[in-house]
Design a protein around this motif. Sequence first.
Motif, PDB file in Angstrom:
ATOM      1  N   ASP A  17      -3.104  -2.474  -2.678  1.00 56.84           N
ATOM      2  CA  ASP A  17      -4.271  -2.805  -1.581  1.00 56.84           C
ATOM      3  C   ASP A  17      -5.250  -1.828  -1.456  1.00 56.84           C
ATOM      4  O   ASP A  17      -5.000  -0.809  -2.346  1.00 56.84           O
TER       5      ASP A  17
ATOM      6  N   ILE B 127     -12.056  -6.964  -6.570  1.00 63.42           N
ATOM      7  CA  ILE B 127     -10.788  -6.528  -7.081  1.00 63.42           C
ATOM      8  C   ILE B 127     -11.066  -5.974  -8.329  1.00 63.42           C
ATOM      9  O   ILE B 127     -11.774  -6.447  -9.196  1.00 63.42           O
TER      10      ILE B 127
ATOM     11  N   LYS C  33      -9.281  -3.367  -3.849  1.00 64.01           N
ATOM     12  CA  LYS C  33      -8.045  -3.905  -4.304  1.00 64.01           C
ATOM     13  C   LYS C  33      -7.911  -3.552  -5.713  1.00 64.01           C
ATOM     14  O   LYS C  33      -8.895  -3.599  -6.421  1.00 64.01           O
TER      15      LYS C  33
ATOM     16  N   SER D  24     -14.534 -10.939  -5.461  1.00 65.69           N
ATOM     17  CA  SER D  24     -13.443 -10.716  -4.369  1.00 65.69           C
ATOM     18  C   SER D  24     -13.252  -9.205  -4.253  1.00 65.69           C
ATOM     19  O   SER D  24     -12.346  -8.674  -3.523  1.00 65.69           O
TER      20      SER D  24
ATOM     21  N   LEU E 281      -0.203  -5.383  -7.617  1.00 70.37           N
ATOM     22  CA  LEU E 281      -1.264  -5.440  -7.008  1.00 70.37           C
ATOM     23  C   LEU E 281      -1.250  -4.481  -5.925  1.00 70.37           C
ATOM     24  O   LEU E 281      -0.215  -4.544  -5.148  1.00 70.37           O
TER      25      LEU E 281
ATOM     26  N   PHE F 150      -4.212 -12.664  -3.430  1.00 68.35           N
ATOM     27  CA  PHE F 150      -5.232 -11.925  -2.746  1.00 68.35           C
ATOM     28  C   PHE F 150      -5.884 -12.728  -1.928  1.00 68.35           C
ATOM     29  O   PHE F 150      -6.006 -12.087  -0.564  1.00 68.35           O
TER      30      PHE F 150
END
Length: 164
Positions: free
Chosen positions: A133, A78, A45, A76, A131, A158
């Motif tokens: 994916d 990210i 991400k 997470s 953002l 997210f």
Amino acid sequence: IILVISFINTLLFSSPIKIGDLAPEFKLYDQDNRVHKLEDYRGKKLVIYFFPKAETPGWIKQACGFRDEFQSFENSQIEILGISFDSKKALKKFKEKYNLPFNFLSDINKEVSSAYGSNKYYFFPSRMTFLIDEKGFLVHIFDEVDLYSHPKDILKFFGQIVKE
């Protein structure tokens, strides 16, 4: 005159990306002169945030907000990239000054910000966050950013995707 023509062309002929599109590819250098490409982040991400200029109050607040929530982003899985028109040298200085644990990319030629639709003002990118994916698709755009809650807003977004 050239700047005016370029600005008008950007307004009239740019096609902003939208949610569901593949994120535009890029190849930019970070503050340490290392190359970053969108394809390097496949399987992860990714947060790409454009900011007008380093060492301005809004930039400091936004960047430090990401720094303060960085552990949550790592937990997470990210990744975070900040992009501006600033030089690599200026970005390195600010990264070190504020102890920022993520990379900043220099879009000195304004190509990436134009591809993402963030080059609305030509002399500096507008404050926007994208953002992306794990497959490289755009899943959300923050056109307006609340500097006080932005990192938490991203984590919340997210988190909702994971739960759905």
